[in-house]
Design a protein around this motif. Sequence first.
Motif, PDB file in Angstrom:
ATOM      1  N   VAL A  17       0.840  -1.192   0.000  1.00  0.00           N
ATOM      2  CA  VAL A  17       0.000   0.000   0.000  1.00  0.00           C
ATOM      3  C   VAL A  17       0.876   1.244   0.000  1.00  0.00           C
ATOM      4  O   VAL A  17       1.935   1.281   0.640  1.00  0.00           O
ATOM      5  CB  VAL A  17      -0.956  -0.003   1.227  1.00  0.00           C
ATOM      6  N   LEU A  18       0.449   2.249  -0.752  1.00  0.00           N
ATOM      7  CA  LEU A  18       1.120   3.540  -0.835  1.00  0.00           C
ATOM      8  C   LEU A  18       0.410   4.517   0.091  1.00  0.00           C
ATOM      9  O   LEU A  18      -0.801   4.719  -0.029  1.00  0.00           O
ATOM     10  CB  LEU A  18       1.074   4.057  -2.271  1.00  0.00           C
ATOM     11  N   VAL A  19       1.166   5.136   1.019  1.00  0.00           N
ATOM     12  CA  VAL A  19       0.572   6.061   1.987  1.00  0.00           C
ATOM     13  C   VAL A  19       1.480   7.276   2.139  1.00  0.00           C
ATOM     14  O   VAL A  19       2.674   7.225   1.823  1.00  0.00           O
ATOM     15  CB  VAL A  19       0.364   5.392   3.363  1.00  0.00           C
ATOM     16  N   PRO A  20       0.936   8.410   2.622  1.00  0.00           N
ATOM     17  CA  PRO A  20       1.795   9.571   2.883  1.00  0.00           C
ATOM     18  C   PRO A  20       2.830   9.262   3.959  1.00  0.00           C
ATOM     19  O   PRO A  20       2.561   8.530   4.918  1.00  0.00           O
ATOM     20  CB  PRO A  20       0.810  10.639   3.370  1.00  0.00           C
ATOM     21  N   HIS A  53       7.550  16.651   1.856  1.00  0.00           N
ATOM     22  CA  HIS A  53       6.403  15.779   1.640  1.00  0.00           C
ATOM     23  C   HIS A  53       6.920  14.467   1.054  1.00  0.00           C
ATOM     24  O   HIS A  53       8.018  14.426   0.488  1.00  0.00           O
ATOM     25  CB  HIS A  53       5.414  16.397   0.652  1.00  0.00           C
ATOM     26  N   GLY A  54       6.137  13.421   1.164  1.00  0.00           N
ATOM     27  CA  GLY A  54       6.598  12.186   0.562  1.00  0.00           C
ATOM     28  C   GLY A  54       5.629  11.043   0.737  1.00  0.00           C
ATOM     29  O   GLY A  54       4.505  11.215   1.233  1.00  0.00           O
ATOM     30  N   PHE A  55       6.079   9.871   0.313  1.00  0.00           N
ATOM     31  CA  PHE A  55       5.273   8.659   0.335  1.00  0.00           C
ATOM     32  C   PHE A  55       6.116   7.485   0.797  1.00  0.00           C
ATOM     33  O   PHE A  55       7.341   7.477   0.629  1.00  0.00           O
ATOM     34  CB  PHE A  55       4.715   8.358  -1.069  1.00  0.00           C
ATOM     35  N   VAL A  56       5.452   6.516   1.377  1.00  0.00           N
ATOM     36  CA  VAL A  56       6.094   5.240   1.658  1.00  0.00           C
ATOM     37  C   VAL A  56       5.241   4.126   1.070  1.00  0.00           C
ATOM     38  O   VAL A  56       4.018   4.260   0.915  1.00  0.00           O
ATOM     39  CB  VAL A  56       6.302   4.991   3.171  1.00  0.00           C
ATOM     40  N   LEU A  57       5.903   3.034   0.737  1.00  0.00           N
ATOM     41  CA  LEU A  57       5.232   1.783   0.407  1.00  0.00           C
ATOM     42  C   LEU A  57       5.380   0.856   1.599  1.00  0.00           C
ATOM     43  O   LEU A  57       6.475   0.712   2.158  1.00  0.00           O
ATOM     44  CB  LEU A  57       5.856   1.141  -0.830  1.00  0.00           C
ATOM     45  N   GLN A  58       4.265   0.246   1.999  1.00  0.00           N
ATOM     46  CA  GLN A  58       4.263  -0.674   3.121  1.00  0.00           C
ATOM     47  C   GLN A  58       3.702  -2.024   2.694  1.00  0.00           C
ATOM     48  O   GLN A  58       2.746  -2.100   1.929  1.00  0.00           O
ATOM     49  CB  GLN A  58       3.394  -0.149   4.264  1.00  0.00           C
ATOM     50  N   ARG A  59       4.306  -3.076   3.225  1.00  0.00           N
ATOM     51  CA  ARG A  59       3.762  -4.415   3.085  1.00  0.00           C
ATOM     52  C   ARG A  59       3.581  -4.971   4.499  1.00  0.00           C
ATOM     53  O   ARG A  59       4.529  -5.090   5.251  1.00  0.00           O
ATOM     54  CB  ARG A  59       4.688  -5.326   2.280  1.00  0.00           C
ATOM     55  N   ALA A  60       2.338  -5.274   4.849  1.00  0.00           N
ATOM     56  CA  ALA A  60       2.019  -5.793   6.187  1.00  0.00           C
ATOM     57  C   ALA A  60       2.585  -4.881   7.276  1.00  0.00           C
ATOM     58  O   ALA A  60       3.117  -5.346   8.285  1.00  0.00           O
ATOM     59  CB  ALA A  60       2.550  -7.221   6.349  1.00  0.00           C
ATOM     60  N   VAL A  62       5.196  -3.003   7.160  1.00  0.00           N
ATOM     61  CA  VAL A  62       6.644  -2.808   7.092  1.00  0.00           C
ATOM     62  C   VAL A  62       6.970  -1.877   5.927  1.00  0.00           C
ATOM     63  O   VAL A  62       6.499  -2.077   4.806  1.00  0.00           O
ATOM     64  CB  VAL A  62       7.375  -4.151   6.910  1.00  0.00           C
ATOM     65  N   VAL A  63       7.796  -0.861   6.185  1.00  0.00           N
ATOM     66  CA  VAL A  63       8.194   0.082   5.143  1.00  0.00           C
ATOM     67  C   VAL A  63       9.149  -0.602   4.178  1.00  0.00           C
ATOM     68  O   VAL A  63      10.211  -1.091   4.578  1.00  0.00           O
ATOM     69  CB  VAL A  63       8.861   1.330   5.757  1.00  0.00           C
ATOM     70  N   ILE A  64       8.779  -0.657   2.893  1.00  0.00           N
ATOM     71  CA  ILE A  64       9.656  -1.263   1.885  1.00  0.00           C
ATOM     72  C   ILE A  64      10.095  -0.253   0.826  1.00  0.00           C
ATOM     73  O   ILE A  64      10.861  -0.601  -0.079  1.00  0.00           O
ATOM     74  CB  ILE A  64       8.985  -2.475   1.206  1.00  0.00           C
ATOM     75  N   GLY A  65       9.614   1.000   0.911  1.00  0.00           N
ATOM     76  CA  GLY A  65      10.032   2.010  -0.046  1.00  0.00           C
ATOM     77  C   GLY A  65       9.715   3.403   0.455  1.00  0.00           C
ATOM     78  O   GLY A  65       8.753   3.601   1.205  1.00  0.00           O
ATOM     79  N   GLY A  94       9.757   1.364  -7.451  1.00  0.00           N
ATOM     80  CA  GLY A  94      10.408   2.654  -7.614  1.00  0.00           C
ATOM     81  C   GLY A  94       9.612   3.557  -8.537  1.00  0.00           C
ATOM     82  O   GLY A  94       9.450   4.750  -8.272  1.00  0.00           O
ATOM     83  N   ALA A  95       9.092   2.979  -9.630  1.00  0.00           N
ATOM     84  CA  ALA A  95       8.261   3.755 -10.557  1.00  0.00           C
ATOM     85  C   ALA A  95       6.995   4.227  -9.871  1.00  0.00           C
ATOM     86  O   ALA A  95       6.549   5.369 -10.076  1.00  0.00           O
ATOM     87  CB  ALA A  95       7.919   2.894 -11.776  1.00  0.00           C
ATOM     88  N   ARG A  96       6.403   3.386  -9.055  1.00  0.00           N
ATOM     89  CA  ARG A  96       5.165   3.764  -8.367  1.00  0.00           C
ATOM     90  C   ARG A  96       5.404   4.930  -7.407  1.00  0.00           C
ATOM     91  O   ARG A  96       4.607   5.877  -7.337  1.00  0.00           O
ATOM     92  CB  ARG A  96       4.625   2.551  -7.618  1.00  0.00           C
TER      93      ARG A  96
END
Length: 290
Positions: A17-20, A53-60, A62-65, A94-96
């Motif tokens: 999931v992509l979140v702020p 400002h920015g975004f993180v990718l999380q899986r379960a 856990v921050v993965i990006g 990375g593209a996302r």
Amino acid sequence: MTRAAYQPGDHVEENVVLVPFARAHLEGALELSQEMSWPYRLEDWDVALQLGHGFVLQRAGVVIGTAAWWPYGEAHASAGMIIVAKAAQGRGYGARLMDALLASARPRTVMLNSTAEGIMLYRRRGFVPVGTIHQHHGIPRGRLEIPPSDLVRPMAVSDFEAITRLDQEATGSERRRMLDRLLQSGDGYVLQRDGTPRGYAICRLFGRGHVIGPVVAESPADARALIEAALAPLGRAFVRIDTSATSQLEEWLEGIGLQQVSDATTMILGTPAPSTGPARLFALANQSFG
């Protein structure tokens, strides 16, 4: 980092999931940078979070990006801290992250400093190379000349307006908020002639030790004097300086023990910020902030 250019609850495969970017993500972001051997401290991530400002990718959970950007007025911005965990690379994450970042930052002109691995990702989004940054670091050796006090002196609160004007003339960007925050945690130095500020430098804790930057001056000799003033009180401390390949400081920096250890490609999406000089940027705040 709260500006959102994503769809709430946006999910893709593997429940990513992509979140702020928020304070709750700082520890996870630190772990990512440690995995990449990037020498950020938790405090460095926190300053970035306060300013941008920015975004993180999380899986379960856990921050993965991560990906972040910093506005400099309404026309310009810098981007950085773009990381994807090694185990998650090669899946388009990375593209996302970049697409979300650009949707949030545009129509500003966006500048970033890319590793060799990231260049194609940014080229595909319209970024073009405009220069090269050299990272120098180490423990300075030998006795450094301390510039005379009538040339370089500690920065005073009353200098701030003049410093922000110098910075905007050198970079073409309005970076007042960033400079104010860096000076809250660092030491500033002013180079003056006839009582008028003509250049400045900021030295602060960052990464493995101290970073000297930004450095804005009218000539390599003036930039060197500012760096010498910033180095003088540090003694045998680890120091990092990121300079442009055209700074004419390379030989001197290596001569005092600050070896070039890596480089990055400066890339721009949009119209570059005009420099109105005569002062120019000799060293960056860091490779993310520019």
